[in-house]
Design a protein around this motif. Structure first.
Motif, mmCIF file in Angstrom:
data_model
loop_
_atom_site.group_PDB
_atom_site.id
_atom_site.type_symbol
_atom_site.label_atom_id
_atom_site.label_comp_id
_atom_site.label_asym_id
_atom_site.label_seq_id
_atom_site.Cartn_x
_atom_site.Cartn_y
_atom_site.Cartn_z
ATOM 1 N N ALA A 1 0.839 -1.203 0.000
ATOM 2 C CA ALA A 1 0.000 0.000 0.000
ATOM 3 C C ALA A 1 0.873 1.251 0.000
ATOM 4 N N PHE A 2 1.928 1.249 0.805
ATOM 5 C CA PHE A 2 2.827 2.405 0.874
ATOM 6 C C PHE A 2 3.506 2.649 -0.472
ATOM 7 N N VAL A 3 4.014 1.580 -1.085
ATOM 8 C CA VAL A 3 4.725 1.732 -2.358
ATOM 9 C C VAL A 3 3.762 2.115 -3.480
ATOM 10 N N ALA B 1 3.976 5.215 -6.064
ATOM 11 C CA ALA B 1 3.955 5.040 -7.516
ATOM 12 C C ALA B 1 2.798 5.787 -8.163
ATOM 13 N N ALA B 2 1.691 5.942 -7.439
ATOM 14 C CA ALA B 2 0.506 6.574 -8.023
ATOM 15 C C ALA B 2 0.669 8.083 -8.160
ATOM 16 N N VAL B 3 1.296 8.718 -7.178
ATOM 17 C CA VAL B 3 1.404 10.181 -7.201
ATOM 18 C C VAL B 3 2.842 10.625 -6.909
ATOM 19 N N PRO B 4 3.813 10.216 -7.696
ATOM 20 C CA PRO B 4 5.207 10.591 -7.394
ATOM 21 C C PRO B 4 5.449 12.092 -7.472
ATOM 22 N N SER B 5 4.830 12.754 -8.437
ATOM 23 C CA SER B 5 5.072 14.192 -8.611
ATOM 24 C C SER B 5 4.561 15.015 -7.439
ATOM 25 N N LEU B 6 3.480 14.575 -6.806
ATOM 26 C CA LEU B 6 2.948 15.307 -5.664
ATOM 27 C C LEU B 6 3.832 15.164 -4.435
ATOM 28 N N LEU B 7 4.584 14.072 -4.369
ATOM 29 C CA LEU B 7 5.392 13.798 -3.194
ATOM 30 C C LEU B 7 6.803 14.371 -3.304
ATOM 31 N N VAL B 8 7.415 14.251 -4.475
ATOM 32 C CA VAL B 8 8.812 14.681 -4.630
ATOM 33 C C VAL B 8 9.012 15.609 -5.819
ATOM 34 N N GLY B 9 7.922 16.048 -6.438
ATOM 35 C CA GLY B 9 8.050 16.918 -7.596
ATOM 36 C C GLY B 9 8.297 16.132 -8.872
ATOM 37 N N PRO B 10 8.481 16.805 -9.995
ATOM 38 C CA PRO B 10 8.721 16.111 -11.267
ATOM 39 C C PRO B 10 10.056 15.372 -11.267
ATOM 40 N N LEU B 11 10.182 14.440 -12.184
ATOM 41 C CA LEU B 11 11.416 13.659 -12.285
ATOM 42 C C LEU B 11 12.594 14.575 -12.600
ATOM 43 N N GLN B 12 13.628 14.501 -11.793
ATOM 44 C CA GLN B 12 14.808 15.322 -12.015
ATOM 45 C C GLN B 12 15.670 14.739 -13.132
ATOM 46 N N THR B 13 16.247 15.605 -13.906
ATOM 47 C CA THR B 13 17.191 15.216 -14.944
ATOM 48 C C THR B 13 18.527 15.890 -14.662
ATOM 49 N N ASP C 1 18.510 14.240 -6.908
ATOM 50 C CA ASP C 1 18.067 13.723 -5.620
ATOM 51 C C ASP C 1 17.707 12.243 -5.772
ATOM 52 N N VAL C 2 18.353 11.378 -4.984
ATOM 53 C CA VAL C 2 18.102 9.933 -5.080
ATOM 54 C C VAL C 2 16.676 9.604 -4.654
ATOM 55 N N LEU C 3 16.141 10.318 -3.671
ATOM 56 C CA LEU C 3 14.756 10.085 -3.247
ATOM 57 C C LEU C 3 13.805 10.349 -4.404
ATOM 58 N N ASN C 4 14.043 11.406 -5.167
ATOM 59 C CA ASN C 4 13.215 11.716 -6.329
ATOM 60 C C ASN C 4 13.263 10.569 -7.336
ATOM 61 N N LEU C 5 14.444 10.041 -7.584
ATOM 62 C CA LEU C 5 14.594 8.945 -8.550
ATOM 63 C C LEU C 5 13.931 7.671 -8.048
ATOM 64 N N VAL C 6 14.062 7.399 -6.754
ATOM 65 C CA VAL C 6 13.481 6.178 -6.188
ATOM 66 C C VAL C 6 11.965 6.204 -6.282
ATOM 67 N N VAL C 7 11.366 7.332 -5.927
ATOM 68 C CA VAL C 7 9.900 7.432 -5.954
ATOM 69 C C VAL C 7 9.377 7.320 -7.380
ATOM 70 N N HIS C 8 10.001 8.008 -8.320
ATOM 71 C CA HIS C 8 9.567 7.906 -9.715
ATOM 72 C C HIS C 8 9.882 6.520 -10.286
ATOM 73 N N GLY C 9 10.964 5.919 -9.815
ATOM 74 C CA GLY C 9 11.300 4.578 -10.275
ATOM 75 C C GLY C 9 10.306 3.532 -9.823
ATOM 76 N N ALA C 10 9.590 3.798 -8.718
ATOM 77 C CA ALA C 10 8.586 2.850 -8.232
ATOM 78 C C ALA C 10 7.498 2.637 -9.273
#
Length: 310
Positions: free
Chosen positions: A38-40, A44-56, A82-91
């Motif tokens: 449920a947490f993951v 995965a459902a709302v990554p942008s709301l949690l950590v912003g758009p995917l960083q490049t 930011d590794v957290l940004n990548l991890v959340v979007h990677g989910a």
């Protein structure tokens, strides 16, 4: 004047469903697994709301391979992202690949298993020989051989069914190479179900073989398919991670496996950047564990011959 007989089917079915749910939730493993998933899934459902758009690399704001700090909780990668940004979007990418590949695997495995168990004879022999090949040969090794061939044929430009070609190929290859176990389970259950009285009655009233399989046998297979499907997802996550780690993923849509590949290329292990390798690695292990726990709990719930300790 005839009285209408009340339909007691729905309440009885509802009570049975509640009993099954209470038994399933009663397992500690089920509660732990569902909490992890449920947490993951929320990530995965709302990554942008949690950590912003995917960083490049163009919009990275951190230092190169910076250790975890107040600004970057999980540190940064080799280009300052930011590794957290990548991890959340990677989910989202990893779970999408695993779930869609699992659906393909369940469809193929269920179809072959039902036909093999229902028709038996020569059809059973030939289908099981094909199944044995996919069952015996390691899924990862087979996928490793097939994936580059598919990528060469389909190319890497454009999209296919909404997926970039590299992701589409990974999904297709995992789905078409991991159905052997499902086919075996479905076949064994179908061999038993085809001898039941409700199947004989369906034949007597003129139901076709396809109708019997879809209307009478398949609904009774759903619990076993669901239980094994959760285990297939865990295997699909591992396979996708391994393929992406070897460079067969899509760098423009980073999954956890792609992150591990980039970390390995950047020499994260040699320079002590444990956060770069550890974050996606822990995610893979945690999600795989969640699906395994849920799958085992479902199997214990629907299989009375198994004695699990809650």
């Amino acid at each position: 004047m005839s009285q209408a007989v009340p339909d007691l089917g729905a309440p009885v079915q509802l009570r049975e469903t509640r009993t099954v749910l209470r038994k399933f939730i009663g397992y500690v493993g089920a509660r732990i697994g569902l909490s992890i998933l449920a947490f993951v899934l929320v990530l995965a459902a709302v990554p942008s709301l949690l950590v912003g758009p995917l960083q490049t690399a163009a919009n990275a704001t951190g230092d190169f391979l910076a250790s975890p700090n107040a600004q970057n909780i999980l540190g940064t990668d080799e280009v300052g992202r930011d590794v957290l940004n990548l991890v959340v979007h990677g989910a989202r990418v990893s779970l999408t690949i695993a779930l869609v590949a699992t659906v393909i695997s369940l469809i193929v495995g269920t179809a072959i298993g039902m036909m093999s168990g229902y028709y038996r004879g020569r059809i059973d022999v030939w289908l099981m020989r094909v199944t044995d090949f996919f069952f015996i040969v390691p899924t990862f090794m087979l996928a490793l051989v097939i994936t580059p061939v598919f990528l060469e044929v389909l190319g890497r430009g454009g999209t296919i069914l909404g997926f970039r070609p590299s992701l589409f190929v990974v999904i297709l290859v995992i789905g078409l190479t991991s159905w052997g176990f499902v086919a075996r389970i479905v076949r064994s259950q179908t061999l038993t179900l085809r001898e039941r009285q409700f199947v004989d009655r369906a034949r007597v009233v003129g139901s076709s073989d396809l109708g019997i399989m879809l209307r009478h046998i398949l609904p009774n297979l759903v619990p076993q398919i669901a239980a094994n499907g959760a285990l297939v997802v865990a295997g699909a996550i591992y396979t996708e991670t391994a393929l992406s780690f070897l460079g067969l993923g899509d760098p423009l849509q980073p999954s956890w496996g792609t992150m591990l590949n980039l970390a390995q290329r950047a020499g994260a292990a040699s320079v002590g950047a444990w956060w770069y390798l550890g974050a996606p690695g822990v995610c893979v292990l945690a999600v795989s564990l969640g699906f395994v726990l849920v799958g085992n709990a479902l199997d214990d719930t629907f299989n009375p011959r198994r004695r699990a300790i809650p």
